[in-house]
Write a protein that holds these residues in place. Structure first.
Motif, mmCIF file in Angstrom:
data_model
loop_
_atom_site.group_PDB
_atom_site.id
_atom_site.type_symbol
_atom_site.label_atom_id
_atom_site.label_comp_id
_atom_site.label_asym_id
_atom_site.label_seq_id
_atom_site.Cartn_x
_atom_site.Cartn_y
_atom_site.Cartn_z
ATOM 1 N N VAL A 47 0.834 -1.161 0.060
ATOM 2 C CA VAL A 47 -0.023 0.094 0.052
ATOM 3 C C VAL A 47 0.785 1.206 -0.115
ATOM 4 O O VAL A 47 0.343 2.090 -0.568
ATOM 5 C CB VAL A 47 -0.980 0.052 1.082
ATOM 6 N N GLU A 48 1.901 1.355 0.864
ATOM 7 C CA GLU A 48 2.824 2.502 0.725
ATOM 8 C C GLU A 48 3.445 2.743 -0.658
ATOM 9 O O GLU A 48 3.448 3.809 -1.072
ATOM 10 C CB GLU A 48 3.917 2.209 1.508
ATOM 11 N N LYS A 49 3.685 1.670 -1.337
ATOM 12 C CA LYS A 49 4.015 1.838 -2.940
ATOM 13 C C LYS A 49 2.997 2.227 -3.622
ATOM 14 O O LYS A 49 3.230 3.238 -4.589
ATOM 15 C CB LYS A 49 4.808 0.443 -3.302
ATOM 16 N N MET A 50 1.915 1.842 -3.354
ATOM 17 C CA MET A 50 0.604 2.299 -4.367
ATOM 18 C C MET A 50 0.274 3.785 -3.910
ATOM 19 O O MET A 50 -0.160 4.330 -4.712
ATOM 20 C CB MET A 50 -0.690 1.254 -3.875
ATOM 21 N N ILE A 51 0.701 4.060 -2.810
ATOM 22 C CA ILE A 51 0.407 5.645 -2.694
ATOM 23 C C ILE A 51 1.393 6.641 -3.333
ATOM 24 O O ILE A 51 0.911 7.255 -3.842
ATOM 25 C CB ILE A 51 0.754 5.920 -1.208
ATOM 26 N N ALA A 52 2.566 5.994 -3.778
ATOM 27 C CA ALA A 52 3.598 6.563 -4.782
ATOM 28 C C ALA A 52 2.946 6.681 -6.019
ATOM 29 O O ALA A 52 2.758 7.550 -6.802
ATOM 30 C CB ALA A 52 5.027 6.133 -4.755
ATOM 31 N N VAL A 53 2.371 5.352 -6.399
ATOM 32 C CA VAL A 53 1.880 5.205 -7.782
ATOM 33 C C VAL A 53 0.646 6.125 -7.896
ATOM 34 O O VAL A 53 0.373 6.922 -9.092
ATOM 35 C CB VAL A 53 1.455 3.778 -8.034
ATOM 36 N N CYS A 54 -0.197 6.286 -6.884
ATOM 37 C CA CYS A 54 -1.276 7.410 -6.871
ATOM 38 C C CYS A 54 -0.876 8.768 -7.436
ATOM 39 O O CYS A 54 -1.350 9.252 -8.012
ATOM 40 C CB CYS A 54 -1.997 7.351 -5.515
ATOM 41 N N ALA A 55 0.040 9.181 -6.601
ATOM 42 C CA ALA A 55 0.680 10.495 -7.141
ATOM 43 C C ALA A 55 1.082 10.532 -8.396
ATOM 44 O O ALA A 55 0.962 11.638 -9.180
ATOM 45 C CB ALA A 55 1.830 10.773 -5.942
ATOM 46 N N PHE A 56 1.961 9.813 -9.011
ATOM 47 C CA PHE A 56 2.368 9.615 -10.165
ATOM 48 C C PHE A 56 1.294 9.570 -11.251
ATOM 49 O O PHE A 56 1.354 10.376 -12.190
ATOM 50 C CB PHE A 56 3.145 8.220 -10.249
ATOM 51 N N LEU A 57 0.146 8.916 -10.984
ATOM 52 C CA LEU A 57 -0.863 8.839 -11.856
ATOM 53 C C LEU A 57 -1.957 10.213 -11.593
ATOM 54 O O LEU A 57 -2.788 10.200 -12.412
ATOM 55 C CB LEU A 57 -1.811 7.544 -11.465
ATOM 56 N N PRO A 91 3.991 8.422 6.794
ATOM 57 C CA PRO A 91 5.166 8.856 5.907
ATOM 58 C C PRO A 91 4.770 9.077 4.612
ATOM 59 O O PRO A 91 5.163 9.920 3.594
ATOM 60 C CB PRO A 91 6.249 7.968 6.276
ATOM 61 N N ALA A 92 4.209 7.879 3.952
ATOM 62 C CA ALA A 92 4.112 7.896 2.434
ATOM 63 C C ALA A 92 3.067 9.050 2.079
ATOM 64 O O ALA A 92 3.067 9.802 1.091
ATOM 65 C CB ALA A 92 3.629 6.429 2.038
ATOM 66 N N ALA A 93 1.991 9.047 2.824
ATOM 67 C CA ALA A 93 0.893 10.156 2.492
ATOM 68 C C ALA A 93 1.765 11.527 2.527
ATOM 69 O O ALA A 93 0.930 12.334 1.514
ATOM 70 C CB ALA A 93 -0.313 9.887 3.559
ATOM 71 N N LYS A 94 2.444 11.833 3.685
ATOM 72 C CA LYS A 94 2.949 12.921 3.698
ATOM 73 C C LYS A 94 3.817 13.233 2.278
ATOM 74 O O LYS A 94 3.817 14.175 1.800
ATOM 75 C CB LYS A 94 3.637 13.204 4.803
ATOM 76 N N LYS A 95 4.759 12.270 2.054
ATOM 77 C CA LYS A 95 5.711 12.575 1.091
ATOM 78 C C LYS A 95 4.972 12.682 -0.086
ATOM 79 O O LYS A 95 5.584 13.493 -1.177
ATOM 80 C CB LYS A 95 6.437 11.162 1.218
ATOM 81 N N TYR A 96 3.834 11.846 -0.606
ATOM 82 C CA TYR A 96 3.600 12.048 -1.765
ATOM 83 C C TYR A 96 2.075 12.939 -2.051
ATOM 84 O O TYR A 96 1.672 13.043 -3.337
ATOM 85 C CB TYR A 96 3.232 10.578 -2.411
ATOM 86 N N ASN A 138 -4.466 16.595 8.233
ATOM 87 C CA ASN A 138 -5.402 15.951 7.451
ATOM 88 C C ASN A 138 -4.859 15.291 6.367
ATOM 89 O O ASN A 138 -4.827 15.560 5.169
ATOM 90 C CB ASN A 138 -6.641 16.971 6.860
ATOM 91 N N LEU A 139 -4.566 13.898 6.537
ATOM 92 C CA LEU A 139 -4.136 12.880 5.592
ATOM 93 C C LEU A 139 -5.011 11.624 5.395
ATOM 94 O O LEU A 139 -4.763 10.883 4.532
ATOM 95 C CB LEU A 139 -2.492 12.359 6.207
ATOM 96 N N PHE A 140 -5.997 11.576 6.170
ATOM 97 C CA PHE A 140 -7.085 10.690 6.116
ATOM 98 C C PHE A 140 -8.361 11.150 5.893
ATOM 99 O O PHE A 140 -8.671 12.233 6.438
ATOM 100 C CB PHE A 140 -6.992 9.973 7.323
ATOM 101 N N GLY A 141 -9.120 10.634 5.256
ATOM 102 C CA GLY A 141 -10.340 10.858 4.874
ATOM 103 C C GLY A 141 -11.252 9.650 4.584
ATOM 104 O O GLY A 141 -10.715 8.462 5.198
ATOM 105 N N PHE A 142 -12.642 9.764 4.086
ATOM 106 C CA PHE A 142 -13.206 8.720 3.928
ATOM 107 C C PHE A 142 -14.011 8.811 2.635
ATOM 108 O O PHE A 142 -14.598 9.488 1.968
ATOM 109 C CB PHE A 142 -14.475 8.965 5.115
ATOM 110 N N CYS A 143 -14.145 7.406 2.057
ATOM 111 C CA CYS A 143 -14.840 7.124 0.705
ATOM 112 C C CYS A 143 -16.077 6.394 1.253
ATOM 113 O O CYS A 143 -16.084 5.554 1.666
ATOM 114 C CB CYS A 143 -13.896 6.255 -0.019
ATOM 115 N N PHE A 144 -17.290 7.126 1.083
ATOM 116 C CA PHE A 144 -18.544 6.556 1.339
ATOM 117 C C PHE A 144 -18.965 5.675 0.213
ATOM 118 O O PHE A 144 -19.405 6.101 -0.711
ATOM 119 C CB PHE A 144 -19.501 7.691 1.846
ATOM 120 N N ASP A 145 -19.013 4.337 0.322
ATOM 121 C CA ASP A 145 -19.756 3.507 -0.735
ATOM 122 C C ASP A 145 -21.238 3.178 -0.339
ATOM 123 O O ASP A 145 -21.492 2.689 0.664
ATOM 124 C CB ASP A 145 -18.943 2.315 -0.215
ATOM 125 N N THR A 146 -22.041 4.110 -0.969
ATOM 126 C CA THR A 146 -23.502 3.851 -0.898
ATOM 127 C C THR A 146 -23.978 2.578 -1.116
ATOM 128 O O THR A 146 -24.794 2.127 -0.420
ATOM 129 C CB THR A 146 -23.900 4.915 -2.016
#
Length: 169
Positions: A47-57, A91-96, A138-146
């Motif tokens: 997941v930490e690596k996927m956070i980096a991918v998110c930033a890239f995309l 750390p990954a959320a902050k970095k990316y 604020n690094l965390f939020g919520f995805c509401f799946d209806t």
């Protein structure tokens, strides 16, 4: 990370060429294995690596399922494990610059759907607020799946108004 990013370069090119913006991604699931700490640690690193991918995309957020299930036997232990797992993403959320989102989950057993982690809006607020307090921002939020909410017989209006600004666009 560079090798992983290289893998996603063709996708990024296709997104750019077609003017497609990703609003949110979804992490692999599950991330927690109660009887296998090594596997849990591995999934946290994924997941930490996927956070980096998110930033890239260009995705500003990633959904990560808390997925701890003890069928309500020990709520305090469940909360401790989830908070511990998610603080590792700070750390990954902050970095990316990517928001890590919890999501309302449900469980199914013998054809019945019942509450899972964050099925309750107040519980969801607890996790988002606690994690943001630990992070100091604020690094965390919520995805509401209806769909999950409706399957678990939740009041959508009440859920959304309870979460308020914790909802991630």
């Amino acid at each position: 990370i560079d090798e992983i990013i290289d893998y996603y370069r063709p996708l990024k090119k296709a997104l750019d060429e077609n003017d497609v913006k990703i609003s949110m991604t979804h992490a692999p699931y599950p991330i927690y294995f109660p009887d296998n700490e090594r596997k849990s640690d591995y999934m946290i690193s994924v997941v930490e690596k996927m956070i980096a991918v998110c930033a890239f995309l260009g995705s500003p957020a990633i959904v990560v399922h808390a997925n701890y299930s003890n069928d309500g036997e020990d709520l305090k232990k469940e909360q401790e494990i989830i908070i511990n797992n998610f603080t590792r993403f700070i750390p990954a959320a902050k970095k990316y610059g990517v928001t890590v989102c919890l999501e309302n989950a449900m469980r199914a057993f013998n054809g019945y759907i019942y509450e899972g982690t964050c099925t309750d809006a107040v519980e969801a607020c607890y996790y988002v607020d606690t994690l943001n307090n630990i992070a100091g921002e604020n690094l965390f939020g919520f995805c509401f799946d209806t769909g999950h909410a409706l399957a678990a017989s939740r009041d959508l209006y009440r859920y959304v108004t309870t979460l308020g600004s914790r909802l991630t666009n």
